[in-house]
Write an enzyme that holds these catalytic residues in place. Structure first.
Site, short mmCIF file in Angstrom:
data_model
loop_
_atom_site.label_atom_id
_atom_site.label_comp_id
_atom_site.label_asym_id
_atom_site.label_seq_id
_atom_site.Cartn_x
_atom_site.Cartn_y
_atom_site.Cartn_z
N GLU A 41 0.83 -1.22 0.00
CA GLU A 41 0.00 0.00 0.00
C GLU A 41 0.87 1.26 0.00
O GLU A 41 0.60 2.20 -0.75
CB GLU A 41 -0.95 -0.01 1.20
CG GLU A 41 -2.08 -1.00 1.04
CD GLU A 41 -3.13 -0.94 2.15
OE1 GLU A 41 -3.07 -0.03 2.99
OE2 GLU A 41 -4.01 -1.81 2.16
N GLU A 67 11.48 -7.51 -1.69
CA GLU A 67 10.80 -8.63 -1.02
C GLU A 67 11.77 -9.81 -0.92
O GLU A 67 12.38 -10.20 -1.91
CB GLU A 67 9.53 -9.01 -1.81
CG GLU A 67 8.85 -10.28 -1.35
CD GLU A 67 8.45 -10.27 0.12
OE1 GLU A 67 7.73 -9.35 0.55
OE2 GLU A 67 8.86 -11.20 0.85
N HIS A 126 -26.91 -5.94 -13.34
CA HIS A 126 -26.13 -5.54 -14.51
C HIS A 126 -26.36 -4.05 -14.77
O HIS A 126 -27.50 -3.58 -14.67
CB HIS A 126 -26.59 -6.33 -15.74
CG HIS A 126 -25.91 -5.89 -16.99
ND1 HIS A 126 -24.62 -6.26 -17.29
CD2 HIS A 126 -26.34 -5.08 -18.00
CE1 HIS A 126 -24.28 -5.70 -18.46
NE2 HIS A 126 -25.30 -4.99 -18.90
#
Ligand SMILES: Cc1cc2nc3c(=O)[nH]c(=O)nc-3n(C[C@H](O)[C@H](O)[C@H](O)COP(=O)(O)OP(=O)(O)OC[C@H]3O[C@@H](n4cnc5c(N)ncnc54)[C@H](O)[C@@H]3O)c2cc1C
Length: 464
Positions: free
Chosen positions: A187, A203, A443
């Site tokens: 984030e 990471e 829809h």
């Protein structure tokens, strides 16, 4: 003379204040002790202020995509101090709201640090001075958690930020390094990227958002890279070097060492429970790796002492903390609440594109021995997503082939964090594939992709 209550809650975060209000509803005389801000990390330094910031970066992104919608504007700019101020104001507003809710429910709030002080006893101090002695038959510990610190990369309030400094930054960094690509790291990386920073996301695992389904991780990586974020996975941070007003991160990837110079570094490498200085030593409460061990009703090893929320470990989510608070209080009141079903706790990451999931990933479902049927539906096949100008992403559903049980749902794309609740309700109600297929979706909505993903798992997809 100690003040007497039926229940005292230590910590006023989403675990603690929700537990206190539920207990008051059940006619208990309740006290809540909070040492800093009502609303805890979530409202003050977590969920809410990050979303206020992310709203600003979403607007910045949209303003730079105006041409797509037939608009033109020159000289688009922002006042970063105002963006941050708005986020802090939103946090302040919500914290004040919690104060009002507790007052309305007649919960007595003590401003100070709570510490167990013998059986059924709690002492409250402020700045080291005694504030109150409280006695209660039941004590719920909801002291939360804080940022994990890597030795050598301690937040210093200047060059190295934890989430706290990143939420009230003194500058808008031009270049930023984020270590850790869980929800918090992703984030912040997405926020600063969309505000115009050059961002490198590091990471240690082999993929970003490692707890998500592998297809979702891969999709977000591709999308971040398309937005010009630099991503290093399988990366080992060896250390940092501070150079006046910039910081060098030394990182090894595939045996090669590289140095990245940035204005600021955000460390988002996990959190640790606040187990210290709350008097656990003199009790039978068991602590494992900074988290209190409880049973399914929040009971610890010590009679009359309960624990909830981040203090009790993963998943570190506000809604998990609140729900645990309710279960514990109802059990104390002699009701028979359902224990928490961890597999039904949704997780959301509000980066761009958004990510949301509930239940097992495809890999986990297979590891658990399920014969699976998997459905996928891309938003490029969804009319509303195309009309919104956001056809990026997909919905993936994982079913047990034999029983039709929905084992997991994984979404990436527009407003998926608002939609995951549909699948969460389905899982809570143990809905089968037949009932999901029989459900009528309005829809045009982005949610139709959820229906189509289910249809796809059973060879009945229409729009792709
Ligand atoms: C940057 C960031 C973004 C996040 N975003 C999300 C999100 O989008 N969605 C989500 O679900 N979760 C999010 N989280 C996680 C979420 O904030 C936590 O899961 C949640 O706050 C845990 O609630 P809690 O009540 O267990 O603890 P906390 O919110 O940490 O509250 C604990 C409280 O106890 C107080 N306290 C501690 N010790 C004492 C003591 N001895 N005496 C008195 N008071 C004490 C603290 O001051 C604190 O107010 C985020 C976290 C961070 C850091």
């Amino acid at each position: 003379m100690a003040e007497q209550f039926d229940l005292v809650v230590v910590g006023g975060g989403p675990g603690g204040y929700v537990a206190a209000i539920r207990a008051a509803q059940l006619k208990m005389k309740v006290a809540l002790v909070e040492r800093e801000h009502l609303g805890g990390i979530c409202l003050n330094w977590g969920c809410i202020p990050t979303k206020a910031l992310l709203r600003a970066s979403e607007i910045n992104h949209l303003l730079h995509s105006l041409d797509q919608y037939g608009f033109a504007a020159d000289n688009i700019r922002y006042d970063f101090a105002k963006v941050v101020k708005r986020s802090r104001q939103v946090a302040g507003q919500l914290s004040a709201g919690v104060k009002g809710l507790l007052k309305k429910n007649k919960v007595t709030v003590f401003d100070g640090h709570g510490k167990l002080a013998g059986k059924g006893k709690l002492s409250v101090t402020k700045d080291g001075k005694p504030v109150a002695e409280i006695e209660a038959k039941h004590i719920i510990l909801a002291t939360g958690a804080r940022a994990r610190v890597i030795p050598g990369i301690e937040p210093d309030g200047k060059l190295i930020w934890s989430y706290r400094e990143a939420l009230a930054p003194d500058i808008m960094p031009k270049k930023l390094v984020v270590i850790g690509s869980g929800a918090i790291g992703a984030e912040f990386a997405s926020f600063f990227l969309n505000m115009g920073a050059e961002v490198t996301l590091i990471e240690a695992m082999d993929r970003i958002l490692p707890v998500e389904d592998a297809e979702v991780s891969a999709f977000v990586k591709k999308s971040f890279e398309k937005q010009k974020m630099k991503i290093l996975t399988g990366a080992k941070v060896q250390g940092v070097r501070k150079n006046g007003d910039s910081i060098t991160t030394i990182v090894e990837v595939d045996g090669k060492v590289q140095e990245i110079i940035a204005d600021r570094l955000i460390s988002a490498v996990g959190i640790v429970g606040n187990v210290e200085n709350i008097g656990l030593e003199a009790t039978k409460v068991k602590v494992e790796r900074t988290h209190v061990i409880t049973d399914e009703y929040g009971r610890t090893g010590e009679d009359g002492v309960y624990a909830i929320g981040d203090l009790t470990g993963a998943p570190w989510l506000a809604h998990k903390a609140s729900h645990e608070g309710i279960i514990v209080v109802e059990a104390i009141a002699g009701q028979h609440p359902h224990p928490m079903e961890v597999g039904n706790i949704p997780g959301c990451t509000y980066c761009r594109p958004q990510v949301a999931s509930v239940g097992m990933t495809e890999a986990r479902a297979k590891e658990a021995g399920h014969d699976v049927k998997v459905g996928r539906f891309p938003f490029i096949g969804n009319g509303k997503a195309i009309a919104l100008g956001e056809p990026e992403g997909f919905v993936k559903t994982v079913f047990d082939a034999k029983t039709g049980a929905l084992l997991g749902a994984h979404m990436v794309g527009p407003e998926v964090t608002e939609m995951i609740q549909g699948y969460t309700i389905a899982r809570t109600l143990e809905t089968t594939e037949a009932e999901l297929m029989h459900t009528v979706f309005p829809h045009p909505t982005v949610s139709e992709a959820m229906h189509e993903s289910v249809l796809d798992a059973f060879g009945r997809v229409i729009h792709i």
